[in-house]
Design a protein around this motif. Structure first.
Motif: not given
Ligand SMILES: NC(=O)c1ccc[n+]([C@@H]2O[C@H](COP(=O)([O-])OP(=O)(O)OC[C@H]3O[C@@H](n4cnc5c(N)ncnc54)[C@H](OP(=O)(O)O)[C@@H]3O)[C@@H](O)[C@H]2O)c1
Length: 503
Positions: A164, A225, A227, A199-200, A174, A300, A140-143, A296, A325, A323
């Motif tokens: 969740r 993915s 976090a 839930d993680l 969702k 990681k 449900t997140g961006f990546l 954060y 994203i 890096p």
């Molecule tokens: N975005 C960046 O620039 C970037 C850069 C480097 C590395 N990363 C890594 O890439 C990965 C994805 O990042 P993203 O940008 O896609 O982040 P994001 O859009 O914030 O998405 C985070 C995801 O993790 C889920 N999550 C968070 N807490 C949770 C929990 N307690 N139980 C179950 N799910 C949970 C969220 O679910 P909900 O929808 O329920 O909140 C969402 O699906 C992460 O591991 C991040 O550390 C990201």
């Protein structure tokens, strides 16, 4: 800071309950002063807004992380009341303003503990070119949305997505809403995306024991993915989802049959000052964590170390370190809530950017997701790490020049002047930088550096992606250049969806 006055613990307590309730859009009576603050799940912006308002009310600087270093509102109010009493009774203005309540430092290496039971079962691992069932977190997140999309294109597997939500239908919706929001949804995907409620932060990922075992027995590979990306919370508040959640994912990987884990890490694992100016390669071991300030980034670092421990025990893993994203290079769609977009928007509103020696090291999300899925399908990727940062990063100043050239009137000013304008000229929460101020201005460590200082070129490692580019050679996957065409695609999206005003 406004004039100081001493507040009692109960005044601060009532005030915090009231403002937390406002942020969460619930009644103040629903806030429990004994409940850990992180349970309320504020995002970075809501948290920063609460910090800014608390500072304004108390009249002294409050570390953003302090809010999560006291277990609950009752104990936090007590600490703030002590501070308020000192500030209100004779501590000079200068002394009081330099008072920042700092969290204790952590020994991150001591946090790297993987349960002894998490180890391979007796049979050995055989790499499967074709997979039928995938388990994915963060869908449900961006990546995560882009990884799901790519997996649906590149495999015929069903994807079990940890989500969740209150019930299966809400979970399904969702996931669909998220894919739709990034213009990735197709009706035909529906039967292949299967929500798994959980839930993680919880043991067995919050899935029932039978459900967890059923997945462990049937899943062929795992993409982790998920976090909690929050730049304000300290390590303890993020440990459960980001560190313990990773441990649960590794448990699933090792139970009954071995399955590869494709772990989404981050280049943030190299944020220690020990790597400043140093070349870091994909397979270099890294031991340093001193000088990593953000909770954060700390999670990681520990999360990746757990994955490496699992790899040493024989669990097949690949590590992907993106890096920052950036948006989809084809459509410009991006996560408008992310930190960099908020800073760019805020600087455009202020009419100025700090003249800092930064490299814009951001990779489009379609490049990152395609690379992750392609690399995960190569047998010789097992046990390796990959760097997905941009092979030709551009100086931030090029982006600022470009923003100016398309009609947004912005000037580059010295960093100290920019900081001063942030303090003195911003008075409205309409500018996203207003709520980010404590985060951007707070001084850390003996060096008294700010978070933006950490990203100066002189403090950054030189991250090589040579081995990753070699591994991608022949795949047709190429990182689009950070040129004016890409920036135009991004800005067109941001203007069209109303995030940026028309130039
Ligand atoms: N975005 C960046 O620039 C970037 C850069 C480097 C590395 N990363 C890594 O890439 C990965 C994805 O990042 P993203 O940008 O896609 O982040 P994001 O859009 O914030 O998405 C985070 C995801 O993790 C889920 N999550 C968070 N807490 C949770 C929990 N307690 N139980 C179950 N799910 C949970 C969220 O679910 P909900 O929808 O329920 O909140 C969402 O699906 C992460 O591991 C991040 O550390 C990201």
């Amino acid at each position: 800071m406004p004039t100081k006055q001493a507040y009692t613990q109960s005044e601060i307590q009532d005030w915090l309950c009231c403002n937390l309730a406002t942020a969460l859009q619930v009644e103040a009576e629903e806030i429990d002063i004994q409940q850990p603050l992180e349970d309320y799940g504020l995002d970075s912006t809501q948290a920063m807004l609460l910090v800014t308002k608390t500072e304004k009310m108390l009249g002294f600087e409050v570390s953003p992380t302090l809010l999560w270093h006291y277990p609950n509102i009752a104990m936090l109010s007590q600490r703030l009341a002590e501070e308020s009493a000192e500030c209100g009774t004779g501590v000079t203005q200068t002394q009081a303003e330099s008072t920042i309540l700092k969290p204790e430092t952590l020994d991150l290496s001591a946090e790297v503990v993987l349960e002894p039971a998490i180890r391979p079962p007796s049979q050995s691992f055989r790499f499967a070119g074709k997979v039928d069932n995938i388990f994915l977190t963060g869908g449900t997140g961006f990546l995560g949305a882009f990884i799901i999309h790519e997996l649906l294109q590149q495999t015929s597997a069903d994807i079990y997505c940890l989500v969740r939500a209150d019930d299966i239908n809400a979970g399904k919706q969702k996931l669909q809403n998220n894919l739709e929001s990034y213009a990735l949804w197709e009706e035909e995907y529906e039967p292949r995306i299967i929500p798994v409620l959980g839930d993680l932060s919880l043991p067995y990922l919050g899935i029932s024991t039978e459900g967890f075992e059923m997945l462990a027995a049937n899943v062929d590979s795992i993409y982790h993915s998920g976090a909690m990306l929050n730049y304000v919370y300290p390590y303890p508040a993020l440990k459960a989802p980001n560190v313990l959640g990773t441990q649960e994912v590794l448990r699933m990987a090792s139970l009954f049959k071995l399955k590869p884990v494709h772990y989404i890490s981050s280049v943030a694992v190299f944020e220690s000052s020990a790597y400043a100016g140093k070349l870091v390669k994909e397979d270099d071991d890294f031991q340093h964590w001193e000088g990593i300030f953000l909770g954060y980034s700390q999670t990681k670092w520990v999360g990746e170390k757990l994955v490496k421990l699992a790899s040493d025990r024989g669990i097949p893993v690949t590590i992907h370190r993106p890096p920052l994203i950036a948006g989809d290079s084809r459509t410009g769609v991006c996560n408008t809530d992310d930190f960099i977009n908020l800073v760019i928007k805020g600087c455009i509103q202020m009419g100025c950017f700090p003249d800092v020696d930064y490299m814009l090291d951001a990779s489009p999300v379609d490049y990152v997701s395609k690379a992750i899925v392609y690399l995960s399908q190569q047998e010789d990727s097992i046990g390796k790490a990959f760097h997905l940062q941009h092979p030709q990063p551009e100086p931030l100043s090029h982006l600022v020049d470009w923003i100016g050239s398309v009609g947004f009137p912005v000037e580059k000013i010295p960093y100290e002047e920019w900081q001063a304008r942030l303090i003195n000229n911003l008075s409205s929460a309409d500018n996203p930088l207003y709520t980010l101020r404590p985060f951007l201005l707070e001084r850390w460590s003996d060096e008294q550096i700010t978070i933006p200082d950490l990203y100066l070129q002189s403090r950054r490692p030189k991250i090589s992606c040579e081995e990753t580019l070699n591994a991608l050679a022949g795949s047709g996957i190429v990182c689009p250049p950070l040129d004016s065409q890409l920036l135009m695609t991004y800005s067109a999206f941001l203007i069209q969806n109303g995030f940026l005003g028309v130039a």
